[in-house]
Design an enzyme around this catalytic site. Structure first.
Site, PDB file in Angstrom:
ATOM      1  N   LYS A  14       2.028   1.940  -5.148  1.00 50.65           N
ATOM      2  CA  LYS A  14       2.633   1.363  -6.371  1.00 50.65           C
ATOM      3  C   LYS A  14       1.728   1.598  -7.575  1.00 50.65           C
ATOM      4  O   LYS A  14       2.199   1.917  -8.660  1.00 50.65           O
ATOM      5  CB  LYS A  14       2.856  -0.156  -6.182  1.00 50.65           C
ATOM      6  CG  LYS A  14       3.813  -0.500  -5.061  1.00 50.65           C
ATOM      7  CD  LYS A  14       3.879  -1.991  -4.816  1.00 50.65           C
ATOM      8  CE  LYS A  14       2.605  -2.588  -4.279  1.00 50.65           C
ATOM      9  NZ  LYS A  14       2.242  -2.200  -2.895  1.00 50.65           N
ATOM     10  N   GLN A  31       2.026  -6.248  -3.385  1.00 52.52           N
ATOM     11  CA  GLN A  31       2.566  -6.471  -2.044  1.00 52.52           C
ATOM     12  C   GLN A  31       3.902  -5.713  -1.902  1.00 52.52           C
ATOM     13  O   GLN A  31       4.037  -4.678  -2.519  1.00 52.52           O
ATOM     14  CB  GLN A  31       2.715  -7.970  -1.736  1.00 52.52           C
ATOM     15  CG  GLN A  31       1.391  -8.684  -1.507  1.00 52.52           C
ATOM     16  CD  GLN A  31       0.628  -8.999  -2.783  1.00 52.52           C
ATOM     17  OE1 GLN A  31       1.174  -9.563  -3.715  1.00 52.52           O
ATOM     18  NE2 GLN A  31      -0.629  -8.643  -2.830  1.00 52.52           N
ATOM     19  N   ASP A  36       0.814  -1.221   0.000  1.00 54.14           N
ATOM     20  CA  ASP A  36       0.000   0.000   0.000  1.00 54.14           C
ATOM     21  C   ASP A  36       0.844   1.266   0.000  1.00 54.14           C
ATOM     22  O   ASP A  36       0.444   2.297   0.543  1.00 54.14           O
ATOM     23  CB  ASP A  36      -0.978   0.012   1.200  1.00 54.14           C
ATOM     24  CG  ASP A  36      -1.894  -1.192   1.184  1.00 54.14           C
ATOM     25  OD1 ASP A  36      -2.250  -1.643   0.079  1.00 54.14           O
ATOM     26  OD2 ASP A  36      -2.231  -1.699   2.261  1.00 54.14           O
ATOM     27  N   GLY A  67      -4.492  -4.441  -3.708  1.00 47.40           N
ATOM     28  CA  GLY A  67      -5.500  -3.414  -3.976  1.00 47.40           C
ATOM     29  C   GLY A  67      -4.755  -2.158  -4.371  1.00 47.40           C
ATOM     30  O   GLY A  67      -4.046  -1.577  -3.557  1.00 47.40           O
ATOM     31  N   HIS A  68      -4.826  -1.795  -5.636  1.00 46.56           N
ATOM     32  CA  HIS A  68      -4.103  -0.624  -6.127  1.00 46.56           C
ATOM     33  C   HIS A  68      -5.126   0.431  -6.529  1.00 46.56           C
ATOM     34  O   HIS A  68      -5.906   0.217  -7.449  1.00 46.56           O
ATOM     35  CB  HIS A  68      -3.218  -0.998  -7.323  1.00 46.56           C
ATOM     36  CG  HIS A  68      -2.182  -2.033  -6.981  1.00 46.56           C
ATOM     37  ND1 HIS A  68      -1.372  -2.621  -7.913  1.00 46.56           N
ATOM     38  CD2 HIS A  68      -1.817  -2.574  -5.791  1.00 46.56           C
ATOM     39  CE1 HIS A  68      -0.565  -3.483  -7.308  1.00 46.56           C
ATOM     40  NE2 HIS A  68      -0.821  -3.485  -6.031  1.00 46.56           N
TER      41      HIS A  68
END
Ligand code: GDP
Ligand code: IMO
Ligand code: MG
Length: 427
Positions: free
Chosen positions: A16, A223, A13, A40-41
């Protein structure tokens, strides 16, 4: 050839997705090489907010080849949800390619993920319960089902039958849970296969061709370094290799194909899930950061644990990934703080150490050594050039750069593309 990899240097988080979306403008190919829908991006583009879990963040541009490579564990239900969601918003997904060699997540992976966590009780990992660990376990146990199997109905049936027999035994006898039925699951996955078929390809070949043609290839990490299965705070890690080294196995390219390495660093630290976190702040400052930074998980909605920036962690990640540049994000979240601390190393048994202990027991005994910085206490969200940042903010960033022996390449002061300062030449 020009290629770059964007990796997380902390516990995920870091932003990225935003950095990949920003750099993707000049890329021809964008590749997700590890993890699954645990990622989750959040990306802001065209005035909208997109939440991506499996799709590479290059998807928001037209005419980029977007690859989900062999190192990813693919949940067909989730990827179809994302593809259909994009289509509904007018985003073209026809350039998406999914590796024949990616392993497939089934409902029993998710069920076992949740049951295993429950059984661990106080020792739980705090997984996203997306079936990631159990699917990678099947891969390494050599019983996994791959995307190419989805296209061979007879083989799929046989493999699913064998797997279900075993998993149902585990579910019913070990966990006292409900078993799954073969036929409806088989029919459901045949249906997914039909919908995914246009996207399925040998992505390693596509990548090698594009690298040969000297196209710009951007590898998107999910990650982060301290969630890496081999190098993170094991067992409080994910089940893949998010580090730059994971690109070769995860995308099927040679080590020579990995060019510039960019490490994304959040200007403070966060961690979601369990595990050691030396600079965690369980006080009003941690609360201030969580509230101001809306630090709640994109995938699970869980509150993220917040703390001071740990330069010892970032330095370790810089060496592990061979970082060329740091991309600092969320500097603006620190705007209001009068004093900002940075951990510059650890003390163990009263001695300064220059490594991160593998033993969680030793790690738990480490004390952070802090340096204090005066906060800039002004709004920096409209700054567009590095030289225009407040002196106090530059001092903080330059100290991190020195401690990690890595150049500052990008500084981000807000979620949008415009709120990005780039000081390096990537493509
Ligand atoms: P990822 O998983 O590494 O892609 O990061 P996430 O998307 O889970 O979390 C990062 C969050 O920070 C997202 O909501 C981004 O939109 C947001 N973000 C990225 N860079 C910045 C920044 O410089 N400032 C602020 N305020 N938000 C940012
Ligand atoms: P992005 O790509 C933050 C964490 C989970 C848990 C551990 C193992 O958005 O940075 P898993 O479901 O992978 O078995 O969970 O890893 N985790 C993440 N934390 N960001 C992520 O992805 C994460 N993916 C997994 O919270 O602690
Ligand atoms: Mg995330």
């Amino acid at each position: 050839m020009s290629s770059a990899v964007v990796v997380g240097t902390q516990w995920g988080d870091e932003g990225k997705g935003k950095i990949v979306d920003y750099l993707a403008e000049n890329a021809d190919v964008v590749v997700r090489y590890s993890g699954g829908s645990n990622a989750g991006h959040t990306v802001m583009a065209h005035g909208k907010t997109y939440k991506l879990h499996l799709l590479p963040s290059g998807i928001l541009y037209k005419n980029k080849i977007c690859i989900i490579s062999n190192g990813v564990v693919l949940d067909p239900e989730k990827i179809l949800e994302e593809i259909n969601g994009m289509k509904a918003q007018g985003i073209d997904t026809s350039n998406l390619r999914i590796s024949t060699r990616a392993h497939v997540i089934f409902p029993y992976h998710k069920a076992i993920d949740a049951l295993q966590e429950n059984a661990l009780g106080a020792n739980k990992i705090g997984t996203t319960q997306k079936g990631i660990g159990p699917c990678y376990s099947d891969k390494t146990s050599r019983v996994g089902i791959r995307v190419c199997d989805l296209l061979e109905p007879k083989e799929l049936y046989e493999k699913l039958k064998v797997n279900l027999e075993f998993k149902n035994n585990v579910l019913t006898k070990l966990y006292n849970a409900e078993p799954f039925e073969l036929e409806p699951m088989y029919q459901q996955y045949l249906q997914y296969a039909q919908e995914l078929k246009p996207y399925i390809a040998d992505t390693s070949l596509i990548l090698q061709e594009n690298l040969k043609k000297k196209k710009n290839v951007l590898f998107e990490g999910a990650q982060a370094s301290f969630l890496d299965l081999d190098h993170g705070t094991y067992p409080y890690v994910t089940s893949s290799n998010p580090i730059a080294g994971g690109v070769c196995t995860g995308a099927g390219v040679s080590p020579k194909a990995v060019g510039t390495t960019i490490g994304v660093v959040k200007a403070y630290s966060t961690r979601v899930g369990e595990g050691p976190f030396i600079t965690e702040l369980n006080d009003h400052i941690g609360e201030h950061i969580r509230e101001r930074g809306h630090e709640f998980g994109t995938t699970t909605g869980r509150p993220r644990r917040c703390g001071w920036l740990d330069a010892a962690v970032v330095k370790y990640a810089a060496n592990l990934n061979g970082l060329d540049y740091l991309a600092i994000t969320r500097l603006d979240i620190l705007d209001e703080l009068p004093i900002i601390k940075m951990c510059v190393g650890y003390k163990l048994n009263g001695q300064k150490i220059d490594y991160i202990p593998a033993s969680l027991n030793e790690l738990a005994q480490c004390e952070p050594i802090y340096e204090e910085f005066e906060g800039w206490q002004e709004d920096i969200t409209n700054v567009r050039k590095y030289k225009d940042l407040p002196k106090k903010a530059k001092k903080y960033l330059e100290r991190l750069s020195k401690l990690t022996n890595t150049e500052l390449g990008i500084v981000s002061v807000g979620p949008s593309r415009e709120q990005t300062m780039i000081m390096c030449d990537i493509f």
